[in-house]
Scaffold this active site. Structure first.
Site, short mmCIF file in Angstrom:
data_model
loop_
_atom_site.label_atom_id
_atom_site.label_comp_id
_atom_site.label_asym_id
_atom_site.label_seq_id
_atom_site.Cartn_x
_atom_site.Cartn_y
_atom_site.Cartn_z
CG ASN A 127 -2.20 -0.82 0.95
OD1 ASN A 127 -2.38 -1.39 -0.12
ND2 ASN A 127 -3.07 -0.89 1.93
CB CYS B 65 -6.41 0.95 2.28
SG CYS B 65 -7.64 -0.35 2.47
#
Length: 449
Positions: free
Chosen positions: A209, A261
């Protein structure tokens, strides 16, 4: 195998439904009675394309309950998929929900169960989960595994059923064999399954991420340079994206990343690494740049209107942080719209899915049933989210509907040459100025980047 999924948020619900598609019996658990009752009626609490249909298809293999102990006691595999939000004050991930679930699991599970952490957790969490369960149930045999998710909101079903890879952190043969059996349906597609240590699996999720967030911030910085020198960031993104070492994905300039996220995961990784004495400067810079970029969205809008939006009406298309979801968590729109209101603007907004979720957070906004309704009488229009229905707007109709002529395309979904004949004062991200065709007898307007 019998699967129990603790947590019916985005990750837990999508994962549970998809495991039922694999043919497993799945029990989804949540403490929210209202949510469970809605799921029992077949109502899906989130918008995710294909999820409702998959729930109906596999209704015979799906059970929803608030009884965690009852769901866990006969389960072969127990997934913990509860939230790990940013902890107030220090940026760390709040792991209290994970640890609370671990204690309840330890009390109720039978020997031989495999406890799998699906939640996004910082390195060391799985070992702490093991310690908590051992403390709670010292006489029970069990395995602990890490199985991070890599689901994109809006494409989660496809990502789960046809993933690029599956990552599993595990330390014993029983846990490894159980997870292999769980993901056996993917063998037909030759999906790579990476078995590694608990720590490696935990870090892999955050590293993935963070790297994608850095790509977004990188291309946004290149876009800023293009605006100064007269370049075209889309040509540059294509030029570097064709390099297989780089790839074209996440090289799309815009208002900055948001969602559930990237913001929390980059903060958690940076904070944890700094606490452990190994700061990750690239991630820290990415966070700072993205925060600043989102804060400056209103400045772009104000500048496009000649330095003031006092008394002006601004249409905003797109509230969700990305298309094909109703998720508004840390969406750039939630920062930009209040700032524009504070500067004196009246906001008319449209989003195909996120309006209901956004209404309580954006008081004073007029919510409209269509993009054209939002544009009615507006001095300027801002495309904030690249929903497909915004990609083919009738620009002539839009121009006639609006009072003013400012069009701010923060997602670069329109080529400047397509907009130019309609005489919009067109602003995009990281692209050189163009001169539009005149609107009626008026003089040509500069179409700025």
């Amino acid at each position: 195998m019998r699967i129990t999924m603790i947590g019916t948020g985005y990750v837990g619900l999508v994962s549970g439904v998809c495991f039922s598609e694999f043919g497993f019996d799945v029990t989804c658990v949540d403490k929210d009675q209202a949510k469970i009752e809605a799921l029992q009626r077949g109502e899906v609490p989130i918008y995710e394309p294909g999820l409702a249909e998959l729930m109906v298809k596999n209704a015979g293999r799906l059970t929803f309950t608030t009884d965690l102990a009852g769901a866990v006691e006969n389960a072969d595999v127990i997934f913990i998929a509860v939230g790990t939000p940013t902890r107030r004050g220090d940026g760390e991930a709040d792991l209290s929900y994970v640890y609370a679930a671990a204690r309840e699991v330890g009390e109720a599970m039978r020997s031989g169960s495999v406890v799998v952490i699906k939640s996004t957790v910082v390195v060391g969490t799985c070992r702490e989960v093991r310690r908590i369960i051992e403390e709670t149930a010292p006489d029970k045999e069990f395995s602990v595994a890490s199985n991070p998710e890599f689901l994109r909101e809006g494409a989660a079903i496809e990502d789960f059923l046809r993933p690029d890879r599956v990552v599993v952190g595990v330390e014993d043969a029983h846990g490894e064999q159980t997870l292999k059996a769980l993901y056996r349906p993917l063998n037909l597609r030759q999906t790579p399954i990476v078995f590694t240590s608990l720590e490696n699996a935990e870090i892999t999720k955050y590293a993935a991420n963070a790297f994608l967030a850095m790509k977004i911030s990188f291309i946004n910085e290149i876009a800023d340079l293009c605006e100064i020198v007269g370049g075209n960031v889309q040509d540059i993104a294509r030029g570097i994206g064709l390099d297989n070492r780089i790839g074209p994905k996440f090289l799309h300039p815009g208002p900055g990343y948001g969602g559930s996220c990237f913001p929390k995961d980059t903060r958690a990784l940076a904070t944890t690494a700094r606490r452990l004495g190994s700061p990750i400067r690239l991630v820290e810079t990415t966070i700072a740049f993205n925060d600043e970029r989102i804060r400056t969205i209103p400045d772009r809008v104000v500048a496009a209107h000649g330095g003031s939006v006092e008394g002006k009406t601004i249409a905003v298309l797109g509230i969700a942080f990305k298309p094909n979801t109703d998720d508004i968590r840390e969406a750039p729109s939630l920062t930009a719209i209040p700032a524009l209101q504070a500067a004196g603007a009246t906001i008319r907004a449209h989003d195909p899915q996120a309006a209901e979720a956004a209404k309580p957070l954006l008081p004073g906004v007029t919510w409209c049933a269509s993009p054209y309704a939002a544009a009615e009488g507006a001095d300027g229009l801002v495309i904030m989210t690249e929903w497909n229905e915004y990609r083919a707007l009738n620009l002539a109709t839009l121009s006639r509907t609006m009072r003013g002529d400012v069009l701010i395309d923060l997602r670069n979904i329109y080529p400047p040459e397509e907009v130019a004949p309609h005489a919009f004062n067109y602003h995009s991200v990281g692209r050189k100025p163009r001169v539009a065709e005149p609107k009626g007898p008026s003089r040509p307007r500069l179409v700025s980047s």
